[in-house]
Structure formats: C-alpha cells, structure tokens
Design a protein around this motif. Structure first.
Motif, mmCIF file in Angstrom:
data_model
loop_
_atom_site.group_PDB
_atom_site.id
_atom_site.type_symbol
_atom_site.label_atom_id
_atom_site.label_comp_id
_atom_site.label_asym_id
_atom_site.label_seq_id
_atom_site.Cartn_x
_atom_site.Cartn_y
_atom_site.Cartn_z
ATOM 1 N N GLU A 452 0.834 -1.205 0.000
ATOM 2 C CA GLU A 452 0.000 0.000 0.000
ATOM 3 C C GLU A 452 0.871 1.259 0.000
ATOM 4 O OE1 GLU A 452 -2.767 0.009 3.191
ATOM 5 O OE2 GLU A 452 -3.764 -1.845 2.570
ATOM 6 N N GLU A 453 1.932 1.245 0.798
ATOM 7 C CA GLU A 453 2.823 2.407 0.863
ATOM 8 C C GLU A 453 3.532 2.620 -0.478
ATOM 9 O OE1 GLU A 453 2.809 4.416 3.366
ATOM 10 O OE2 GLU A 453 1.588 3.152 4.675
ATOM 11 N N LEU A 454 3.921 1.522 -1.125
ATOM 12 C CA LEU A 454 4.570 1.657 -2.443
ATOM 13 C C LEU A 454 3.588 2.208 -3.476
ATOM 14 C CD1 LEU A 454 6.642 -1.664 -2.600
ATOM 15 C CD2 LEU A 454 7.560 0.658 -2.399
ATOM 16 N N ARG A 455 2.345 1.742 -3.429
ATOM 17 C CA ARG A 455 1.342 2.265 -4.369
ATOM 18 C C ARG A 455 1.044 3.730 -4.088
ATOM 19 N NH1 ARG A 455 -1.075 -3.053 -4.004
ATOM 20 N NH2 ARG A 455 -2.360 -2.357 -2.239
ATOM 21 N N GLY A 456 1.261 4.151 -2.875
ATOM 22 C CA GLY A 456 1.042 5.558 -2.529
ATOM 23 C C GLY A 456 2.178 6.458 -2.974
ATOM 24 N N GLY A 457 3.215 5.884 -3.584
ATOM 25 C CA GLY A 457 4.293 6.688 -4.146
ATOM 26 C C GLY A 457 5.506 6.842 -3.257
ATOM 27 N N LYS A 458 5.569 6.141 -2.147
ATOM 28 C CA LYS A 458 6.733 6.263 -1.265
ATOM 29 C C LYS A 458 7.911 5.482 -1.827
ATOM 30 C CE LYS A 458 4.599 7.229 3.220
ATOM 31 N NZ LYS A 458 4.490 6.824 4.628
ATOM 32 N N SER A 459 9.113 5.879 -1.402
ATOM 33 C CA SER A 459 10.311 5.146 -1.803
ATOM 34 C C SER A 459 10.336 3.797 -1.089
ATOM 35 C CB SER A 459 11.562 5.943 -1.446
ATOM 36 O OG SER A 459 11.655 6.088 -0.040
ATOM 37 N N ILE A 460 11.189 2.888 -1.578
ATOM 38 C CA ILE A 460 11.240 1.539 -0.995
ATOM 39 C C ILE A 460 11.631 1.576 0.479
ATOM 40 C CG2 ILE A 460 12.449 -0.679 -1.087
ATOM 41 C CD1 ILE A 460 12.500 -0.383 -4.138
ATOM 42 N N PRO A 461 12.719 2.290 0.877
ATOM 43 C CA PRO A 461 13.061 2.333 2.304
ATOM 44 C C PRO A 461 11.937 2.906 3.158
ATOM 45 C CG PRO A 461 14.911 3.095 0.987
ATOM 46 C CD PRO A 461 13.747 2.984 0.055
ATOM 47 N N ALA A 462 11.300 3.982 2.679
ATOM 48 C CA ALA A 462 10.221 4.599 3.458
ATOM 49 C C ALA A 462 9.008 3.666 3.540
ATOM 50 C CB ALA A 462 9.816 5.924 2.818
ATOM 51 N N ALA A 463 8.698 2.958 2.441
ATOM 52 C CA ALA A 463 7.563 2.037 2.428
ATOM 53 C C ALA A 463 7.785 0.884 3.400
ATOM 54 C CB ALA A 463 7.348 1.503 1.007
ATOM 55 N N ILE A 464 9.028 0.352 3.448
ATOM 56 C CA ILE A 464 9.332 -0.757 4.377
ATOM 57 C C ILE A 464 9.209 -0.283 5.819
ATOM 58 C CG2 ILE A 464 11.198 -2.225 5.215
ATOM 59 C CD1 ILE A 464 12.138 -2.470 2.304
ATOM 60 N N GLU A 465 9.768 0.894 6.107
ATOM 61 C CA GLU A 465 9.702 1.422 7.471
ATOM 62 C C GLU A 465 8.265 1.671 7.896
ATOM 63 O OE1 GLU A 465 11.615 5.045 10.171
ATOM 64 O OE2 GLU A 465 12.172 4.805 8.055
ATOM 65 N N ALA A 521 15.043 -6.957 9.731
ATOM 66 C CA ALA A 521 16.497 -6.989 9.578
ATOM 67 C C ALA A 521 16.898 -7.520 8.197
ATOM 68 C CB ALA A 521 17.114 -7.844 10.679
ATOM 69 N N ILE A 522 16.147 -8.491 7.683
ATOM 70 C CA ILE A 522 16.453 -9.040 6.345
ATOM 71 C C ILE A 522 16.221 -7.979 5.264
ATOM 72 C CG2 ILE A 522 15.737 -10.755 4.631
ATOM 73 C CD1 ILE A 522 15.131 -12.651 6.964
ATOM 74 N N PHE A 523 15.111 -7.247 5.350
ATOM 75 C CA PHE A 523 14.860 -6.169 4.397
ATOM 76 C C PHE A 523 15.964 -5.107 4.467
ATOM 77 C CE2 PHE A 523 10.229 -7.398 4.194
ATOM 78 C CZ PHE A 523 10.181 -7.529 2.822
ATOM 79 N N GLU A 524 16.343 -4.746 5.698
ATOM 80 C CA GLU A 524 17.379 -3.729 5.865
ATOM 81 C C GLU A 524 18.725 -4.219 5.319
ATOM 82 O OE1 GLU A 524 17.322 -2.839 10.001
ATOM 83 O OE2 GLU A 524 15.487 -1.629 9.902
ATOM 84 N N TRP A 525 19.014 -5.486 5.518
ATOM 85 C CA TRP A 525 20.261 -6.046 4.974
ATOM 86 C C TRP A 525 20.247 -5.979 3.445
ATOM 87 C CZ3 TRP A 525 20.844 -10.679 2.082
ATOM 88 C CH2 TRP A 525 22.184 -11.054 1.849
ATOM 89 N N GLU A 526 19.093 -6.269 2.840
ATOM 90 C CA GLU A 526 18.966 -6.227 1.381
ATOM 91 C C GLU A 526 19.145 -4.797 0.872
ATOM 92 O OE1 GLU A 526 18.674 -8.135 -2.176
ATOM 93 O OE2 GLU A 526 18.572 -9.112 -0.211
ATOM 94 N N LEU A 527 18.538 -3.839 1.567
ATOM 95 C CA LEU A 527 18.676 -2.441 1.162
ATOM 96 C C LEU A 527 20.101 -1.947 1.380
ATOM 97 C CD1 LEU A 527 15.347 -0.943 2.563
ATOM 98 C CD2 LEU A 527 15.988 -1.159 0.151
ATOM 99 N N ASN A 528 20.762 -2.435 2.424
ATOM 100 C CA ASN A 528 22.144 -2.039 2.688
ATOM 101 C C ASN A 528 23.073 -2.541 1.576
ATOM 102 O OD1 ASN A 528 23.960 -0.725 4.639
ATOM 103 N ND2 ASN A 528 24.880 -2.768 4.819
ATOM 104 N N ARG A 529 22.776 -3.719 1.035
ATOM 105 C CA ARG A 529 23.558 -4.273 -0.071
ATOM 106 C C ARG A 529 23.295 -3.522 -1.375
ATOM 107 N NH1 ARG A 529 21.828 -8.835 -1.712
ATOM 108 N NH2 ARG A 529 23.684 -9.432 -2.885
ATOM 109 N N ASN A 530 22.058 -3.035 -1.522
ATOM 110 C CA ASN A 530 21.669 -2.361 -2.764
ATOM 111 C C ASN A 530 20.931 -1.067 -2.426
ATOM 112 O OD1 ASN A 530 21.071 -1.690 -5.382
ATOM 113 N ND2 ASN A 530 19.619 -3.368 -5.717
ATOM 114 N N PRO A 531 21.661 0.002 -2.049
ATOM 115 C CA PRO A 531 21.016 1.248 -1.609
ATOM 116 C C PRO A 531 20.160 1.897 -2.709
ATOM 117 C CG PRO A 531 23.361 1.229 -1.032
ATOM 118 C CD PRO A 531 23.140 0.092 -1.960
ATOM 119 N N ARG A 532 20.479 1.653 -3.990
ATOM 120 C CA ARG A 532 19.733 2.294 -5.084
ATOM 121 C C ARG A 532 18.666 1.366 -5.680
ATOM 122 N NH1 ARG A 532 24.695 5.281 -8.374
ATOM 123 N NH2 ARG A 532 25.467 6.513 -6.586
ATOM 124 N N MET A 533 18.168 0.459 -4.871
ATOM 125 C CA MET A 533 17.157 -0.481 -5.346
ATOM 126 C C MET A 533 15.960 0.281 -5.912
ATOM 127 S SD MET A 533 15.114 -3.419 -3.175
ATOM 128 C CE MET A 533 16.629 -4.255 -2.684
#
Length: 538
Positions: A452-465, A521-533
């Motif tokens: 829902e957050e992604l459909r609302g236009g938020k970035s991936i890190p913000a949507a996960i948080e 933590a798994i999502f954060e690890w994935e984003l840490n590996r690929n910050p420009r996802m």
C-alpha cells in the motif's frame, strides 16, 4: 545506512545459537546429537506412550482419624478430671458425606456439665458442641475446619505420591489435582514410558503408616481370647492388632498394643532395603535426632518389655528390648527383596494421609505414540510446504524472507520448550501447527501494508519502514487477544488443553521476534547491499 544492522545480526545469531544449544547441546558425534535431542525434547504420554491414572483420595479416612484422635484426647482429659461417661463414639461417614463426622458423648453427670464443656472447648476447638439431653452431647466439625481437612488431605496426598514416583526415577511424570479438592478429591498421575503400572499402583496405594508401640498383652489366637482374658474390656488407651504370619507354618496372632506409639513414620530420617539375622529380606530404618532421643529414653526405661512394629495397622514383628536403642531399627517379615526396596521407598516418601482408590487407568502403547508423532510431523510439514509455496508465488522474493522467519519461528519455539523443560503433547503439536498460520498472517499484514505504501508513491526504504511500523500495533493487538484466550484455556483446561495453550503462546511470542524483528532486519540487509534499489520484489 543502517548503523544498527550488525547489532541486530548479532542478536539473531545469539538467539539461534541459544535455541540450538537448548535442543541438541554440544554433541561430539551423531549418536550424541540424537541422544541430546531425545533428552531435551520431552514427549508427553500421548506421544511417548505410558500410563494415565486417576486416583480418588478417600478423605473420610482423614476425618475419621481426626475424630479418633479427638476422642482419645477427650477420654484422657475427662478421666484425669474425674468426669464419668458411659460412651464416647463417632459415626462412620462415607466419601460423599465425609464432613458429617460427629462425636457422641453419653452419660456425663449433670453436675460435671461445666467442666465437660470447658474440656470440649479447649481440646476440641474444631468441633461445635450441642446438647442432645441433660447428659448426652454431640460434637460436629465446623464447616471451615471440614474444608481445611479436605484441602490439606488432598495436598498432602499429592506431595506424598509425587515423592514416591520421583523415588522410582520417573522424573518426567505429572502428579496434579483434578477437579476441586473440596469436591472430587481426585489426583491425576501421568507416567510417560510406563506401560505396566501394576507395581507402581501398589506402591502408590500403600498407606505406609509405621508405628513402633508398646505391647501390653499377647499373643492371643483370636480377638475373643484377648477380650476374655481382660474381662471383656481392653485396658485404657490400647487396641488389638493382628500379626502377619512369618512363614507357611505360622498362624496369625493377636496382641494388645498401646494406642499411643513410641515413634511413628514421621520420626524417620531414612529407610533402605537390607536383610535380617537369617539373611531374609528386611527394611532397615534410621530415626531422626528427635525420634532417636524419644526412642532411646523409652527403651532405656523399659528393658525387658516388648515392642511391636506395625505397618498399616498390622504387626510385622515383636521384639523384647534388650538394651537402649537410639536411632535405628529393622522391619522383618517381608516377602522379597523387591518388596523390601519398595517399602523403604514409601517410608522415605512418608505415609498417605488417607487411602486412595483407582477410578481410571489408561495405557498408551509406544507404537500409538509413534503413530501420533509421525502423523503430526506429516501434517506440520505438509502445512509448511503449502504455506511456503503460496508465499513464494504471491510475494516472490519477499516470500523467501517470510520463509526464513517461519523456520526461525519453529526453531525458537522448540528451543524455548526445551529450555524450560516443557512437555510436548499431541495438542501441543496442534498448537505448533496453528503457530505456522499465525506467523504467516503477521507477514501478510506487513507485506500488504508495504505494498500500500509503495502504491502511494513512497520510496522503498520509506515504504518498508512505514509498513512495519503501522502493522506492528495490529500484530500486537491480535497476539494479545490470542494470549488472553490461551490464559483462560490454561487456567480452566485439562492437561491436554494446557499443552495446546502453552505451545501456542510460546509460538506467538516467537512470532513477534521473527516476523517483526528478523524480517525487518532481512529487508534492511537487502537495502544495505543495494542502496539504489528501484524495485522491491513483493
């Protein structure tokens, strides 16, 4: 980007290692690993096989014993103060009306009424005194005292039975009250791994009332002979006791013994199997310090007199005091070495406050328990595979995240059960399987919120948080509701329902850790590996 990611990783690794250690320990070989697993994962009676017994404590025995002691005290004090009476008797209630116990005193002189009432008030405070007529009285037990006798009798029986079972090495057995102590007075005994409870039933049913008391007369061939030689009336504060024949050629005899024993089973410090002077099985016992002092004083003052050793009201042996005896003795006339060891065990555990009868006996074979385990595992694995497949298809790579959380949930659940030495039952397996569904439900809530957050236009890190933060309260709300329900199941349910409630609550607590903390933590690890996802596979 995520400064605390290493800390989270260390916490997750620490939890995994702690749970793995509680399940398998530190094995040095495959055989040791299997042995540790079987030792740490304690299976209940329905999975391992064993015996299920329901005993009913005959609380009327405790009421009668209390009344008999009260009668003895009353007679003794009335005799001391010169108050005549024609009889002091009690009624004989059964289990259903045990608290209707009453003592009837007849023939008290009218001029001694005040003295009698004072004695009854001082020495029988738990009874209510009522007049039948000018010379006869009835004492009835007070309702509060009757309730206390019932409750204390059941509690004491549970403690004694538990000691006896632990003495047999059945440490994983369960002994607890079933129903209300003021009503059914029932005790549930579950013994995993015991498929032939005949010997255990005999041990549990033995009252083990040990008395060492003075012999006042005998032996007599019959009770009638004993009464005839005493002009039809036994001496004050004595009773008749039967002696068990020692061999095939012996006949039973009767003795007149003192009602007040010199020492009892309460004065024992230890008991063990042994042999008598003829190398026959016997049970040696040692008295406590206080019991030894009492026994020493008595034997020193009564050299040449006889003593009888009574077990459950029957004479096992009669001996003449040759010298001062302080802290030891022996019970002879025992059939076998096994009986000698069993008697030592029940004496160490203490006597039952009342007799018990068996209401129910059920045996679960090991093969049936193995079938239950196999069917439970099949159901759990099938459910797990189905859930994982759906999560991978519907949530794509994020489904892997949910799968890892699900596996960790199972590991933490089993680890906590092992750590706290909880017993896993068939309903407990049902709780574990239900936990799988609850864990996936938490992941679905989080993933749908992220979508829902992604459909609302938020970035991936913000949507996960935002997805985790907003789903968290909903997850806590549903889990607390379920835990409250489990609390009621645990309080009011039987042992099977309690097993289900315990495993479900542990699974829910583990789920909060895995679905919220580990998944994030798994999502954060994935984003840490690929910050420009640019795209999240969800």
């Amino acid at each position: 980007m995520y400064k605390n990611l290493k800390t989270k990783a260390l916490i997750i690794v620490a939890v995994i290692l702690a749970c793995a250690y509680s399940i398998i320990g530190l094995p040095k070989s495959k055989d040791e690993l299997v042995a540790n697993f079987q030792k740490n994962i304690r299976l209940g009676l329905d999975l391992r096989g064993g015996s299920h017994l329901v005993l009913q404590v005959q609380v009327q025995d405790a009421f009668k014993a209390d009344a008999d002691q009260s009668i003895d005290r009353l007679k003794e004090e009335m005799t001391k103060q010169g108050i005549a009476f024609s009889s002091v008797e009690r009624n004989d209630p059964g289990f259903d009306n045990a608290d209707s116990i009453e003592i009837t005193v007849k023939g008290v002189p009218i001029e001694k009424t005040g003295q009698f009432r004072t004695i009854a008030s001082d020495y029988l405070a738990s009874y209510t005194l009522n007049s039948i007529n000018s010379t006869d009285y009835r004492l009835t037990i007070k309702p509060t005292e009757a309730l206390a006798v019932r409750r204390n009798t059941v509690i004491a029986a549970i403690n004694t039975i538990e000691k006896r079972i632990n003495g047999l090495g059945l440490a994983e057995s369960t002994v607890r009250q079933r129903g209300r102590s003021d009503g059914e007075a029932e005790i549930l005994v579950e013994m995993p791994g015991v498929d032939d409870p005949a010997r255990i039933k005999q041990i549990l049913q033995t009252a083990a009332m040990l008395e060492i008391t003075a012999v006042q007369g005998g032996p007599f061939s019959t009770p009638e002979q004993a009464m005839t030689q005493n002009n039809g009336v036994l001496p004050l504060n004595t009773k008749l006791a039967k002696q068990i024949p020692r061999g095939q050629g012996d006949i039973e005899g009767w003795y007149i013994v003192s009602r007040t024993p010199v020492v009892t089973g309460r004065d024992l410090r230890n008991a063990r199997a042994g042999r008598d002077e003829m190398s026959r099985p016997a049970t040696d016992f040692t008295l406590s310090q206080e019991g030894g002092r009492k026994f020493g004083r008595y034997t020193e003052q009564n050299i040449g007199q006889r003593l009888a050793i009574l077990l459950d009201g029957q004479i096992r042996s009669v001996a003449t005091i040759q010298s001062r005896i302080e802290d030891s003795g022996q019970i002879s006339n025992i059939g076998s070495e096994q009986e000698s060891a069993d008697l030592a065990l029940v004496l160490r555990a203490g006597s039952l406050p009342a007799s018990v009868v068996y209401l129910e006996e059920r045996t679960v074979g090991p093969s049936l328990g193995a079938d239950s385990i196999r069917q439970g595992l099949v159901a759990g694995i099938a459910g797990l595979i189905g859930v994982v497949a759906i999560m991978l298809v519907y949530y794509k790579k994020s489904g892997v995240n949910a799968t890892i959380a699900l596996i960790l949930n199972a590991l933490v659940l089993i680890g906590i059960l092992a750590w706290f030495e909880a017993v896993l039952t068939l309903p407990g397996i049902a709780g574990v399987i239900l936990t799988i569904g609850m864990a996936v439900d938490s992941n679905v809530l989080i993933f749908e919120r992220i979508r829902e957050e992604l459909r609302g236009g938020k970035s991936i890190p913000a949507a996960i948080e935002a997805g985790f933060d907003r789903a968290f309260l909903t997850i806590i709300d549903t889990h607390v509701t379920t835990i409250v329900s489990c609390a009621f199941l645990f309080i009011f349910g039987n042992s099977a329902v309690k097993g289900f409630a315990v495993s479900l609550v542990i699974g829910l607590v583990a789920n909060v850790f895995t679905a919220v903390f580990v998944s994030r933590a798994i999502f954060e690890w994935e984003l840490n590996r690929n910050p420009r996802m640019q795209e999240l596979s969800i």
